[in-house]
Write an enzyme that holds these catalytic residues in place. Structure first.
Site, PDB file in Angstrom:
ATOM      1  N   TYR A  57      29.361  50.537  53.874  1.00 43.49           N
ATOM      2  CA  TYR A  57      29.527  51.524  54.948  1.00 43.49           C
ATOM      3  C   TYR A  57      28.354  51.513  55.943  1.00 43.49           C
ATOM      4  CZ  TYR A  57      29.701  55.868  57.464  1.00 43.49           C
ATOM      5  OH  TYR A  57      29.688  56.789  58.478  1.00 43.49           O
ATOM      6  N   ASP A  63      38.082  54.713  52.986  1.00 43.73           N
ATOM      7  CA  ASP A  63      38.864  55.430  53.996  1.00 43.73           C
ATOM      8  C   ASP A  63      38.415  55.076  55.417  1.00 43.73           C
ATOM      9  OD1 ASP A  63      36.606  56.951  52.721  1.00 43.73           O
ATOM     10  OD2 ASP A  63      36.803  58.093  54.574  1.00 43.73           O
ATOM     11  N   LYS A 113      39.424  58.493  44.739  1.00 44.90           N
ATOM     12  CA  LYS A 113      39.218  59.564  45.720  1.00 44.90           C
ATOM     13  C   LYS A 113      40.199  59.401  46.878  1.00 44.90           C
ATOM     14  CE  LYS A 113      35.834  61.872  48.526  1.00 44.90           C
ATOM     15  NZ  LYS A 113      34.608  61.623  49.254  1.00 44.90           N
TER      16      LYS A 113
END
Lengths: 258, 541
Positions: B281, B316, B388
């Site tokens: 990320y 995500d 998640k």
């Protein structure tokens, strides 16, 4: 901005006064929801009805209320508003350029430039606060919008903090930058204004008319100051990457808007 | 739970390729240290405190924001000065504890004070001096490690006494006011309203600070600074509400950005329960240097493993920048890479909160079936991981009514496919930061769906050869093909990132922020924290 009353019916419908439409012309029906810091119960419902009346809803119907935690109540209220909308008095504040979606921006660059749009970003002077330039350039972005790095049709370099103006000019020349974005957060003794004037002067001196588009931004800038500071555009607090990208298309690409 | 019958050969191949693609990253991490890893060592040894900035030029601050980020922590001062005087290639522990053992200062805080005063002189010990320094450093760091171990036991006791949430998925809610003293009542209210996990979002841009602010903070922007004291205050508040509610409410923060190792240590020391910690990320979305990220990340994951913390990965994010159908396999690839790197760092499968999201364009025909296929693929591929499940953001348009419906379908997909952690979606996503009523309505939505349809997880078994099964197989096949390309790069994942394999952004190994804080290790380097953590990994393997 097309939603402010300029409907397709305009030509036929000469009425300039309208009211909200529930299921009958002129019924004035609206629906609102809000929370009051009052425990649920009859007193809370009365409070909601009072607010609705003050908002101009008459009659107002509190159709739903539910407690949130111990001290708050959420309401849904339906009612007819007394207010009239005068369509002739509607004023639409127009941006000098259209707000484009990321794919529209890329399409405009592809069609108009036939190469990538080269963007350089930096914080100049002693300013170490890169939050602003990062929000506009980083993929992470700001306010739900991705930063300029995310555009396929832009080549973006973020030089980071404390970049000297001569180094920025040299880099812009070497990379044939189309636009240089500078963020200024620190405002002590008007450092942001001083630095911006220095930036504009350095580019003018080094590159004259061939200089890249100069865009500055920061929370304390007045967007009306661009000409005075010698730059092309000034963005203030809360500017999003999409606004900057749309401006770059507007300023750099002839007939860029789709 | 009914898993899809994935092709075991394809699954085996996917894992093998992920391990191969990740290996150069692990090798790189073993050969280097970073300023933040070294600062984490000092934090484990108990060093806290910060000095005001004086005359360093960049401490001017912006009006009204003074405080949180204008003070330099002592761990930064000490590591910087050791680096200047003797270099960091053997780590900070040997010169620091040599100074203490040879009487230059009675203890670590006193030594830090002498660094602040400019009087500290560091040297690299040899022979018996080096052994003495190494042993002293190990004892000091072991004290911090013991506190992390005690916190893990304390969590286990509290969960045993109070209980876990009554059902899966666990309900995960975010608070973010910028002020820890505002966050606390909001977090407590959220827990009382049904949240099982509270996440405190960090202040904008904290990931790019190369130090961890000190103390309780009230001035974050769009989030609250992650600090040791803020962690402590919030954990204490949630302990109080956990007792009141009779279930253990978990606390989440972010071990990401330039200070991953230190924040991981602070999380262990203050008994946080989950931490956001993604392999890529920071590199892709924050332009943090890849080497810096991978070195920092391995250390932070070893600390999380030890602390019994569940990591949450950030897949995500890929779907917010790419098309959720076209890029579905990049999520699977990232999950497999995150798993490979996490297992190498000693994390058990129950600690892998692998991320994925409900981001397919709702106007696409069969969008919900596609969502179910992707969610089932993740569930079936990682049967023991508490996945998640992240709510829609990209297609939340401001039409809050449509958004509420979309969140309902998101909740249903989470229930049907047995997700572990459900981040509660807000119908006002992209409109405002959530109001009190938004959060309440969102929780009502979750409760309705779980009460009405939670049990469907038992009945929901997509048939072999059906739409969902075929779609899952297609995505897995695409993922294996991409992993193959990554593994074939000479530097595996590192080169793949440089070539722009993920997203549209190229991130070369020498670009981005924080590279100047990466140091190649000398063979005689000493990192007592890593030694203690690696013993643990070996002991469990």
């Amino acid at each position: 901005m097309p939603e402010n009353g300029h409907s397709g019916h305009e030509g036929r419908d000469v009425r300039s006064t309208v009211r909200p439409y529930g299921d009958t012309t002129g019924d004035g029906m609206v629906q609102v929801s809000f929370t009051l810091p009052v425990p649920p119960g009859p007193r809370a419902e009365g409070a909601a009805a009072q607010l609705a009346a003050k908002m101009g809803l008459a009659p107002a119907l509190v159709v739903h209320s539910s407690g949130i935690g111990a001290g708050f109540t959420f309401f849904v209220v339906y009612g007819s508003v007394r207010h009239l909308v005068d369509l002739d008095a509607v004023q639409v504040a127009e941006r000098a350029y259209p707000l484009l979606s990321p794919s529209q921006v890329d399409a405009a660059v592809r069609a108009g430039l036939r190469r990538k749009l080269v963007v350089l970003g930096a914080c100049i002077g002693t300013d170490a606060h890169t939050v602003g330039i990062d929000a506009i350039l980083n993929v992470k972005g700001f306010a739900g919008e991705k930063g300029l790095e995310h555009h396929r049709e832009m080549a973006v370099t973020n030089l980071g903090a404390q970049v000297a103006v001569p180094a920025l000019v040299a880099r812009a020349r070497a990379e044939r930058a189309d636009a240089v974005l500078v963020s200024q957060v620190v405002t002590q003794r008007d450092a942001h204004l001083r630095n911006t004037r220095e930036l504009a002067a350095a580019f003018r001196q080094a590159m004259g008319e061939d200089r890249p588009l100069l865009v500055v931004g920061g929370p304390r800038f007045d967007p009306a100051m661009a000409a005075e500071l010698g730059v092309d555009k000034v963005f203030g607090r809360g500017t999003t990457p999409g606004e900057v990208a749309s401006y770059l298309v507007h300023a750099l690409i002839p007939d860029g808007a789709p | 739970m009914n898993a899809l019958a994935l092709d075991p050969v394809l699954v085996g191949r996917a894992r093998e390729l992920a391990v191969r693609a990740a290996q150069p990253v692990v090798d790189l991490a073993r050969r280097h240290t970073t300023v933040s890893v070294e600062r984490a060592v000092l934090r484990l040894a108990g060093l806290t405190g910060a000095d005001p900035v004086t005359g360093s030029g960049d401490g001017e601050g912006t009006d009204g924001e003074g405080g949180a980020t204008d003070r330099v922590p002592w761990v930064n001062r000490v590591v910087d000065v050791v680096g200047e005087q003797v270099g960091l290639d053997r780590g900070v522990a040997l010169p620091v504890w040599h100074a203490i053992c040879s009487g230059a200062a009675p203890d670590l805080p006193a030594l830090a004070a002498s660094v602040g005063a400019g009087t500290a002189r560091f040297t690299l010990p040899t022979g018996a001096d080096a052994e003495r320094a190494r042993a002293a450093a190990r004892d000091a760091v072991a004290a911090g490690m013991a506190r992390i171990d005690a916190n893990r036991r304390r969590r286990e006791q509290l969960v045993a006494a109070l209980g876990d949430p009554p059902r899966r998925p666990w309900i995960y809610l975010i608070v973010a006011t910028g002020d820890i003293h505002e966050d606390i009542p909001q977090a407590q209210a959220a827990a009382r309203a049904g949240a099982d996990v509270i996440a405190v979002i960090r202040s904008t841009g904290q990931s790019l600070l190369d130090f961890v602010p000190e103390g309780a903070t009230r001035t974050g922007y769009a989030g609250t600074y992650a600090t040791g004291e803020n962690f402590r205050l919030m954990r204490a508040a949630l302990d109080q509400v956990s007792g009141e509610l009779g279930r253990y409410v978990r606390l989440t923060n972010y071990a990401s950005g330039l200070c991953m190792p230190e924040i991981a240590v602070l999380a262990g020391l203050e008994r946080l329960d989950m931490m956001l910690n993604d392999a890529m990320y920071g590199i892709l979305f924050r332009d943090i240097n890849p080497r810096r990220t991978f070195v920092d990340q391995r250390f932070s994951r070893m600390v999380h493993a030890r602390a019994g913390i569940v990591i949450n990965t950030g897949e995500d994010n890929y779907l917010t920048t790419a098309d959720a159908v076209d890029a579905a396999h990049t999520v699977t690839v990232s999950q497999l890479l995150n798993e490979a790197l996490a297992r190498e760092a000693g994390l058990a499968d129950w600690q892998l909160g692998l991320g994925h999201a409900f981001e397919i364009d709702p106007d696409l025909p069969d969008s919900f079936r596609l969502e179910l296929a992707h969610a089932m693929l993740a569930r079936s591929l990682f049967p023991d991981a508490p996945l998640k499940w992240m709510p829609p953001t990209k297609h939340m348009t401001g039409d809050v009514f449509r958004g509420y419906l979309l969140d309902g379908f998101f909740n249903l997909a989470g229930a049907l496919t047995g997700q572990g952690i459900l981040l509660v979606g807000m119908m006002t996503e992209a409109v405002v930061t959530p109001w009190l009523s938004d959060r309440d309505l969102a929780l009502r939505n979750v409760r309705y769906v779980l009460d009405a349809a939670g049990g469907l997880v038992e009945d929901f078994a997509p048939p072999a050869g059906g739409f969902i099964d075929r779609r899952a197989h297609t995505v897995l096949t695409e993922a294996v093909a991409l992993l193959q390309r990554i593994a074939e790069h000479p530097q595996g994942l590192i080169q793949a990132i440089a070539d722009g394999t993920f997203g549209t952004t190229r991130r070369p190994p020498d670009g981005g922020r924080g590279l100047d804080g990466v140091v190649a290790l000398d063979p005689d380097a000493c990192n007592p924290a890593l030694e203690l953590l690696e013993e643990e990994v070996v002991a469990r393997a």
